[in-house]
Design a protein around this motif. Structure first.
Motif, PDB file in Angstrom:
ATOM      1  N   TYR A 199      68.067  -0.294  30.314  1.00 43.03           N
ATOM      2  CA  TYR A 199      67.028   0.669  29.934  1.00 43.03           C
ATOM      3  C   TYR A 199      65.999   0.025  29.007  1.00 43.03           C
ATOM      4  O   TYR A 199      64.795   0.216  29.151  1.00 43.03           O
ATOM      5  CB  TYR A 199      67.742   1.846  29.273  1.00 43.03           C
ATOM      6  CG  TYR A 199      66.927   2.769  28.420  1.00 43.03           C
ATOM      7  CD1 TYR A 199      66.140   3.758  28.992  1.00 43.03           C
ATOM      8  CD2 TYR A 199      66.996   2.685  27.033  1.00 43.03           C
ATOM      9  CE1 TYR A 199      65.423   4.637  28.199  1.00 43.03           C
ATOM     10  CE2 TYR A 199      66.289   3.563  26.239  1.00 43.03           C
ATOM     11  CZ  TYR A 199      65.497   4.533  26.818  1.00 43.03           C
ATOM     12  OH  TYR A 199      64.797   5.405  26.033  1.00 43.03           O
ATOM     13  N   SER A 201      73.248   3.569  30.746  1.00 43.81           N
ATOM     14  CA  SER A 201      72.594   3.012  31.940  1.00 43.81           C
ATOM     15  C   SER A 201      73.507   2.091  32.736  1.00 43.81           C
ATOM     16  O   SER A 201      73.049   1.385  33.632  1.00 43.81           O
ATOM     17  CB  SER A 201      71.336   2.242  31.527  1.00 43.81           C
ATOM     18  OG  SER A 201      71.680   1.149  30.686  1.00 43.81           O
ATOM     19  N   ASP A 240      69.386   6.316  34.240  1.00 45.11           N
ATOM     20  CA  ASP A 240      68.393   5.244  34.294  1.00 45.11           C
ATOM     21  C   ASP A 240      68.331   4.522  35.633  1.00 45.11           C
ATOM     22  O   ASP A 240      69.348   4.084  36.175  1.00 45.11           O
ATOM     23  CB  ASP A 240      68.588   4.234  33.167  1.00 45.11           C
ATOM     24  CG  ASP A 240      68.476   4.891  31.801  1.00 45.11           C
ATOM     25  OD1 ASP A 240      67.611   5.761  31.645  1.00 45.11           O
ATOM     26  OD2 ASP A 240      69.265   4.548  30.910  1.00 45.11           O
TER      27      ASP A 240
END
Length: 356
Positions: A78, A265, A288
């Protein structure tokens, strides 16, 4: 009369004052009588004069250095998209002599954060973007920034008591609540689901992840209290090659689990494992739209991803500093990002930037 056609001479003629007086009013300089200022302001209003803030900022010819302080990270994370966003926005404003310094700290290391903020403050930044560390350390940093009149933006975690210029990120509680509702579209008949965490010394990665989990558990308690939530930890400081053994053991002990979620993520850590071991009857949900996550969605091991426009967050942070510091404009203090659901059917149409 269009603003770009209005000359100082025109304003002076309308107000019945000298060109020098108009110039002093426009730039808020002293030595202007009350009556003269009122005449100029009246003329500006009648002529619908709007100052060209961009031209004024360019003419000022000042340079600005913004700092962005984020956790150290791997690629495919991310934070990598945050970096790309802040760098892109900085390039857009290079004509205004805006430059960017990226600084990194070790997420669970207070000394690392302290060292990073000292480096930042020693450089006398004009504005700062910071991903909060421990509350007490971030509070001290915020206090010092306020003392030095340095505007700052909080990214990822909203801490209103710190009085930032602005915040960018999702409403993490609502995001977790939404995630639970979406997961239950496909898992409502399950008796047990799993929650994948990545802890270090028993601590979760961020306040945002913690709030997502809180929202998720609230929804589950309200609507599906009979479904057990079993946790598995893939430690942040463990070599990834050891994750397979942990996951093998987990799924052997919980053969009836078919769905899970993570609030970071790294859903692809489980998603890739599921593909490699051919466990086609298990899926995980995560956050994400990084490339490894997206590929697992396409291949079916990740059911849903929640996108939060990391690139746009980074871009908007720089744009907000630019608007507030360079152009002297008011900015929105709280900026919640959209909570968007990505699936196999729509992931290839997701616009990462939403800019332009």
């Amino acid at each position: 009369m269009a603003t770009e056609q209005i000359r100082i001479k025109d304003i002076a003629l309308r107000a019945g004052v000298s060109v020098g007086t108009v110039d002093r009013v426009l730039h808020d300089r002293p030595n202007v009588s009350k009556s003269a200022r009122e005449k100029v302001e009246k003329a500006l209003k009648e002529m619908d004069y709007q100052p060209n803030v961009y031209a004024s900022a360019l003419a000022y010819n000042k340079s600005y250095t913004f700092f962005c302080i984020i956790p150290q990270h791997d690629s495919e994370a991310y934070w990598e998209e945050i970096e790309e966003g802040v760098q892109a926005a900085t390039r857009i404003h290079r004509d205004f002599h805006v430059s960017l310094q990226l600084l990194y700290y070790e997420r669970f290391n207070g000394e690392s954060f302290q060292h990073t903020i000292e480096t930042c403050l020693e450089s006398n930044p004009d504005g700062v973007i910071v991903v909060p560390s421990k509350l007490e350390l971030t509070q001290l940093f915020a206090d010092r920034l306020h003392d030095q009149n340095i505007p700052f933006i909080l990214l990822d975690s909203y801490l209103p008591d710190l009085k930032p210029l602005a915040f960018y990120g999702q409403d993490s509680f609502q995001s977790g609540y939404f995630a639970a509702r979406m997961l239950m579209l496909i898992a409502s008949k399950e008796k047990e689901i799993f929650l994948m965490k990545q802890l270090k010394d028993g601590h979760i990665g961020s306040k945002q992840q913690s709030n997502r989990e809180t929202g998720f558990r609230h929804y589950m308690k309200d609507h599906y209290p009979h479904i057990d939530i079993t946790e598995i930890n893939l430690p942040l400081d463990m070599d990834r090659k050891h994750y397979k053994a942990l996951l093998d053991e987990f799924f052997e002990q919980h053969p009836h689990i078919h769905h899970g979620i993570t609030f970071n993520s790294k859903a692809h850590l489980v998603g890739q494992y599921l593909l490699q071991t051919n466990r086609r009857n298990v899926q995980i949900m995560g956050y994400d739209m990084v490339a490894k996550n997206a590929e697992c969605v396409r291949q079916g091991s990740i059911s849903f991803l929640i996108a939060q426009h990391a690139y746009l967050q980074g871009y908007s942070c720089i744009e907000t500093l630019f608007q507030a510091i360079v152009l002297k404009k008011e900015v929105n203090p709280v900026n919640y990002m959209p909570i968007e659901l990505l699936t196999k059917e729509n992931i290839d149409f997701y616009r990462r930037t939403n800019i332009g």
